[in-house]
Scaffold this active site. Structure first.
Site, PDB file in Angstrom:
ATOM      1  N   ALA A 105       0.831  -1.209   0.000  1.00 33.85           N
ATOM      2  CA  ALA A 105       0.000   0.000   0.000  1.00 33.85           C
ATOM      3  C   ALA A 105       0.863   1.256   0.000  1.00 33.85           C
ATOM      4  O   ALA A 105       0.360   2.357   0.170  1.00 33.85           O
ATOM      5  CB  ALA A 105      -0.913   0.003   1.216  1.00 33.85           C
ATOM      6  N   ASP A 154      12.165   5.582   4.425  1.00 35.06           N
ATOM      7  CA  ASP A 154      11.249   4.630   5.067  1.00 35.06           C
ATOM      8  C   ASP A 154      11.796   4.179   6.419  1.00 35.06           C
ATOM      9  O   ASP A 154      11.092   4.185   7.428  1.00 35.06           O
ATOM     10  CB  ASP A 154      11.038   3.399   4.164  1.00 35.06           C
ATOM     11  CG  ASP A 154      10.608   3.793   2.760  1.00 35.06           C
ATOM     12  OD1 ASP A 154      10.122   4.918   2.588  1.00 35.06           O
ATOM     13  OD2 ASP A 154      10.774   2.974   1.841  1.00 35.06           O
TER      14      ASP A 154
HETATM   15  C1  GLA Z   1      10.262   4.479  -1.803  1.00 30.99           C
HETATM   16  C2  GLA Z   1      11.687   4.350  -1.263  1.00 30.99           C
HETATM   17  C3  GLA Z   1      12.109   5.620  -0.512  1.00 30.99           C
HETATM   18  C4  GLA Z   1      11.867   6.860  -1.369  1.00 30.99           C
HETATM   19  C5  GLA Z   1      10.469   6.849  -1.963  1.00 30.99           C
HETATM   20  C6  GLA Z   1      10.239   7.957  -2.955  1.00 30.99           C
HETATM   21  O1  GLA Z   1       9.357   4.563  -0.751  1.00 30.99           O
HETATM   22  O2  GLA Z   1      11.772   3.223  -0.416  1.00 30.99           O
HETATM   23  O3  GLA Z   1      13.450   5.525  -0.113  1.00 30.99           O
HETATM   24  O4  GLA Z   1      12.850   6.956  -2.373  1.00 30.99           O
HETATM   25  O5  GLA Z   1      10.173   5.618  -2.624  1.00 30.99           O
HETATM   26  O6  GLA Z   1      10.341   9.193  -2.341  1.00 30.99           O
END
Ligand code: GLA
Length: 361
Positions: A105, A154
């Site tokens: 998600a 993240d």
């Molecule tokens: C994913 C990656 C993050 C980031 C986002 C885009 O969630 O895991 O590190 O690069 O895409 O901002």
């Protein structure tokens, strides 16, 4: 037992691996990992949602798993990162993962699994590391073992999250901070359940295009370029590469503007920046989809919505909306109904709250 939350990417799309800034929210949905020692040296992995156990004999050198057992690459990657950084791998254990965080998600269930695993393994093996190291280890697991060239967003948000706050990350150092969230802010997530078949390949392509832009501009990372310098150098870049760079450079400026708006309590201004971010994803970074665009259009037309954007890597996944408290289940249902009529599938609607970052339970 350890718990680590999922995250919403609030704003700062594909800025992290370009050395830029990003704002994220840790949410009130998490992955839990429970571990218990075993004396036969085996590592046995189970997950609440999956039948059967995956067993690894820890004495042997372990490698990436394929097929149905591939979900254990996240905890295995954490152990690989431990040993590469001089930490001990845990001895034998039984491992159980549980979650109330939907996977796929765009809420970073994989980073949450890494963080919860890392905290559980550290506790089991009586080791401690600073929070920055924990977050870096988990990113390393994802980059080197799982094989996704993601940035620190993240893992950083799951590790440094704080209820009623956003996490601000200056990704180059990296440096972590929190920004208080005005009390009237509400979050909704609409998960399209769509995922482009080539999503991993697209992410890697965008990563490569950004690095190419930086190289052509003569800087280590795109965070080193101002909007004015980029515009002046436009002729040096192939048009597609210029568009990718412009998205990243403008997005970093939007993150700074969003922090200012939030500190002033101006949610309407923050919302406009979110919607501008989505527009840039759609037109410049080209990581949106018709489903995500439709949701953003529907949501931004609602008077109770400050702004909406795709959250995360893109190419499918989820849209997040920043709303007033007056946006409720009825308004969310209207948006979902319009989506269902157009795309013949029902989006998952999640009302989110912020929550605290990863911790032992
Ligand atoms: C994913 C990656 C993050 C980031 C986002 C885009 O969630 O895991 O590190 O690069 O895409 O901002």
């Amino acid at each position: 037992m350890a718990r680590a939350p999922g995250r919403i990417e609030f704003i700062g799309n594909h800025t992290d691996y370009n050395g830029g800034t990003v704002l994220g929210a840790s949410i009130d949905r998490s992955v839990w990992v429970a571990v218990a020692p075993r004396d036969d040296g085996q590592w046995r992995f189970g997950s609440e949602g999956k039948a059967g156990l995956v067993t690894v004999a820890s004495a042997t050198t372990f490698s990436r798993q394929g097929g149905g057992g591939s979900w254990i690459n996240y905890p295995l990657g954490v152990i690989a990162a431990f040993t590469k950084t001089g930490l001990r791998a845990p001895a034998g254990f039984d491992f159980l993962a549980m979650s109330d965080l939907p996977s796929g998600a765009g809420l970073s269930s994989s980073a949450a699994l890494e963080l919860a695993s890392a905290l559980a393994f550290l506790s089991l093996s009586a080791q401690e590391v600073p929070r920055e190291t924990l977050v870096r280890l988990c990113r390393q697991a994802e980059n080197e073992f799982v094989g996704v060239p993601c940035g620190i967003l993240d893992q950083g948000v799951s590790g440094f999250g704080r209820k009623d706050h956003l996490v601000f990350i200056d990704c180059r150092a990296p440096r972590f901070d929190t920004v208080p969230l005005p009390t009237a802010a509400r979050f909704w997530v609409f998960n399209t359940h769509t995922k482009h078949a080539l999503v991993d390949g697209f992410y890697a392509t965008r990563h490569r295009e950004c690095m190419e832009a930086a190289a052509l501009l003569g800087v280590p990372l795109l965070a080193d370029v101002t909007t004015a310098a980029l515009e002046a150098a436009q002729a040096k870049l192939p048009p597609v590469v210029f568009r990718r760079a412009k998205h990243v450079v403008d997005e970093i400026a939007r993150v700074e503007a969003t922090v200012i708006a939030l500190r002033a309590g101006d949610l309407a201004a923050a919302g406009r920046l979110l919607t501008a971010s989505h527009r840039s994803s759609r037109l410049l970074f080209e990581n949106s989809t018709p489903e995500l665009d439709f949701l953003v259009d529907q949501l931004s037309a609602a008077p109770q919505v400050h702004g909406a954007r795709l959250s995360g890597g893109g190419f499918g996944g989820a849209v997040m909306a920043l709303t007033t408290p007056e946006f409720g289940a009825a308004q969310a249902a209207d948006v979902a109904a319009a989506y269902t009529q157009k795309f013949r599938s029902r989006p998952e609607v999640l009302r989110m709250q912020t929550g605290d970052g990863a911790a032992l339970q």
